[in-house]
Design a protein around this motif. Sequence first.
Motif, PDB file in Angstrom:
ATOM      1  N   MET A  39       0.841  -1.206   0.000  1.00  0.00           N
ATOM      2  CA  MET A  39       0.000   0.000   0.000  1.00  0.00           C
ATOM      3  C   MET A  39       0.873   1.252   0.000  1.00  0.00           C
ATOM      4  O   MET A  39       0.468   2.308  -0.449  1.00  0.00           O
ATOM      5  CB  MET A  39      -0.929   0.015   1.223  1.00  0.00           C
ATOM      6  N   LEU A  40       2.099   1.116   0.515  1.00  0.00           N
ATOM      7  CA  LEU A  40       3.010   2.261   0.628  1.00  0.00           C
ATOM      8  C   LEU A  40       4.115   2.203  -0.434  1.00  0.00           C
ATOM      9  O   LEU A  40       5.175   2.791  -0.266  1.00  0.00           O
ATOM     10  CB  LEU A  40       3.603   2.279   2.044  1.00  0.00           C
TER      11      LEU A  40
ATOM     12  N   VAL B  39      -9.097  -4.050  -0.466  1.00  0.00           N
ATOM     13  CA  VAL B  39      -8.781  -2.706   0.037  1.00  0.00           C
ATOM     14  C   VAL B  39      -8.944  -1.637  -1.041  1.00  0.00           C
ATOM     15  O   VAL B  39      -9.369  -0.517  -0.761  1.00  0.00           O
ATOM     16  CB  VAL B  39      -7.387  -2.668   0.701  1.00  0.00           C
ATOM     17  N   ARG B  40      -8.660  -1.986  -2.290  1.00  0.00           N
ATOM     18  CA  ARG B  40      -8.862  -0.998  -3.352  1.00  0.00           C
ATOM     19  C   ARG B  40     -10.341  -0.627  -3.438  1.00  0.00           C
ATOM     20  O   ARG B  40     -10.692   0.552  -3.510  1.00  0.00           O
ATOM     21  CB  ARG B  40      -8.376  -1.556  -4.695  1.00  0.00           C
TER      22      ARG B  40
ATOM     23  N   GLY C 220     -11.069   3.084  -4.570  1.00  0.00           N
ATOM     24  CA  GLY C 220     -10.011   3.177  -5.580  1.00  0.00           C
ATOM     25  C   GLY C 220      -8.804   4.001  -5.159  1.00  0.00           C
ATOM     26  O   GLY C 220      -7.923   4.273  -5.979  1.00  0.00           O
ATOM     27  N   LEU C 221      -8.729   4.373  -3.881  1.00  0.00           N
ATOM     28  CA  LEU C 221      -7.624   5.224  -3.437  1.00  0.00           C
ATOM     29  C   LEU C 221      -6.347   4.439  -3.163  1.00  0.00           C
ATOM     30  O   LEU C 221      -5.255   5.001  -3.172  1.00  0.00           O
ATOM     31  CB  LEU C 221      -8.018   5.983  -2.164  1.00  0.00           C
ATOM     32  N   ILE C 222      -6.480   3.154  -2.864  1.00  0.00           N
ATOM     33  CA  ILE C 222      -5.317   2.374  -2.427  1.00  0.00           C
ATOM     34  C   ILE C 222      -5.108   1.198  -3.381  1.00  0.00           C
ATOM     35  O   ILE C 222      -6.057   0.497  -3.732  1.00  0.00           O
ATOM     36  CB  ILE C 222      -5.535   1.862  -0.984  1.00  0.00           C
ATOM     37  N   ASN C 223      -3.859   0.995  -3.786  1.00  0.00           N
ATOM     38  CA  ASN C 223      -3.525  -0.164  -4.618  1.00  0.00           C
ATOM     39  C   ASN C 223      -2.625  -1.125  -3.853  1.00  0.00           C
ATOM     40  O   ASN C 223      -1.882  -0.712  -2.977  1.00  0.00           O
ATOM     41  CB  ASN C 223      -2.804   0.293  -5.886  1.00  0.00           C
TER      42      ASN C 223
ATOM     43  N   ASN D 248      -0.301  -3.618 -11.196  1.00  0.00           N
ATOM     44  CA  ASN D 248      -0.684  -2.794 -10.042  1.00  0.00           C
ATOM     45  C   ASN D 248      -1.780  -3.415  -9.186  1.00  0.00           C
ATOM     46  O   ASN D 248      -2.191  -2.836  -8.177  1.00  0.00           O
ATOM     47  CB  ASN D 248      -1.135  -1.410 -10.512  1.00  0.00           C
ATOM     48  N   ASP D 249      -2.272  -4.579  -9.580  1.00  0.00           N
ATOM     49  CA  ASP D 249      -3.274  -5.297  -8.776  1.00  0.00           C
ATOM     50  C   ASP D 249      -2.609  -6.509  -8.122  1.00  0.00           C
ATOM     51  O   ASP D 249      -1.574  -6.979  -8.587  1.00  0.00           O
ATOM     52  CB  ASP D 249      -4.421  -5.765  -9.684  1.00  0.00           C
TER      53      ASP D 249
END
Lengths: 325, 366
Positions: A72-73, A101-102, A107-110, A165-166
């Motif tokens: 996430m970071l 979590v996405r 949609g803010l976190i990948n 990215n997923d």
Amino acid sequence: MPQITYREAIRHALAEELERDPNVVVMGEEVAQFNGAYKVTEGLLAKFGPKRIVDTPISEAGFIGLGVGASMLGIRPVMELMFWSFYSVAFDQILNNAANVRYMSGGLINCPIVIRGPANGGTNVGATHSHTPENVLANHPGVKVVVPSTPYDAKGLLKSAIRDNDPVMFLENTILYGDKGEVPAEEYLVPLGLADVKRKGTDLSIVTYGRSVIHSLVAAEVLHKEHGISAEVVDLRTIRPLDIDTVLQSVAKTHRVLIVEEQKPFASVGSQLSYMIQREAFDELDAPIHRVTTVDAPAIYSPPIEIEQLPNPNRVLKAALDLLA
Amino acid sequence: MSKTPSAKTANPAAAPVLPPNDPHLAPVNLKLKTEERIELFRTMMRIRRFEERALRAYQAKKIGGFLHLYIGQESVAVGCCSLMGKHDHVITAYRDHGHAIAVGMGMNELMAELYGKATGCSKGKGGSMHYFAPDRNFWGGHGIVGGQVPLGTGLAYALKYRGLKGAAMAFMGDGAVNQGAVHEAYNLAALWDLPVIFVIENNGYSMGTSQERSSAGELPKRAAGYDMAWGQCDGSNVYEVRALMDKFLTRAREESKPAVVEIDTYRYRGHSVADPDNTYRAKAEIEEYRRTKDPIQVVQNMLIADGVLTPEGVEQIDQAARAESDAAAEFAEASPFPTVEDIQKDVYWEADHPAQRASKGRLFFD
């Protein structure tokens, strides 16, 4: 073209991506100092050092969750499960956290994480170590699921998975680790979600993935030589996203479908495929869809009988002949 | 990444860190400007009024699902989050409204999320338990007890990997300490010296089961088994929370060391609004806490005694928080719901960025 093993192909993919992106970290039980329980990561510690190649305690929920949080970071962790069977103790981290979590954040976190390791039966390790959870994983929107059958595919798909990215679930096979195949020396990618016709044919479409591709190719050769039957073998390579178009093109050519999968039959990948084929190509079918699955019981230990519980060339051959009878 | 265990006789990590006798004298509190002291109070008041307004909306059936209220615990989130620097990060469980406001999220997007509206912080896809604001270093908002604790440890891992001098605060309730994932996270954090503070917000009850009926031993002392430092404080005083947490946060940022901190607090409402709250504790217990240790009242009394605020000033802050909450409810009410088409957005990064998509094939099925 050089011949390398499936194991080496995965190792080369890891090494190339570690080289390319400083945020890639390989983490798991025995991946570093021990050189990998199945030697997939052999030599990576010596080359990349302990910051990039990290041994974890036997603590799947902890370290998989840690990897999800790190992703996430901005870290791109490639987590090794010694066996995919051990995903059950990290189920919450994989399928509640990484998968959701996405979505839950709008949609803010990948979570650009890869979780990889072998998922197969056939090594006489009993029911706890023989799970093939690709259907369970693919049931969760948010994750991608890859099951390569050859060294070429394993390398190209893993490189794509690490750049994705997923969250990508990458299911290997201990029995295939030693198999050799042609792999180019130059860099290449195999995109996720693209099936590959491993053998062309006209009488029957065998739709399969993973080690079952190898069994199906053996059976297809026997069908050709001893029965004059031309079987096409479609290797899905990726379960989600799914290249249904290649499957449907094959069905339109052969009009007969045999699904071969190392899966328990209830709600398997084949169940989904069967639904989609009948829904989208009903008029093309000249016979009901057949399938060869794992015989529906927990994995048996007894070595000669386990061979019969799993898909094997004889079972594929018999099912193909039944279908064409 | 292994380390040599420290000698049993001289193990500073195993000794608890207690708050100073007078938390006001802690440097982190002494340096507070008047406006900053008022701001701490204001944030606590805003959390309470927001949640009271949310409760009314829930009772009016404007909000679905669960609503886990933080009322009574406001000093914990506010005290901890007031210490956050640029590289500090927060993650918590499902009782997350207080943390969201404490990190600076706006009431409108929070209330709209409760109403399930497209203007919500998660576009109506997360709900009460799943607030997120990565731009404010707030990583949720997680629904499974203890499940967020390994993620918080991963945030700390990423900080260390990237060489950033920050710390992660992984909040959990007293019920979470018995989950295996929490212990796995403790071990990894201590083994790898990760800059994470595990904050146990101990409100005495894991849902309807009291601490003595669910947990053996003292909760923060479990840190000693992992050779981790630990501390404990009374959460009703926001200055005490800040004084203790500052020590551990500074240590985490400077020395990359984890710790477990228990902050004793209390919730006035049930586990969730659906909890009738009449089977496991006495009303008198709630009233006693409210009368003697209410975190907003405690600070209010101090600010008035110190001449920082007048009763009229308190009233103004209260009225402003009520008005802000009411306006948020009106905003939420007036906002549109997401559409049926929105259901399948925000699932895959690739599906939401078709021009950059590398994969082929179908991502969704019907």
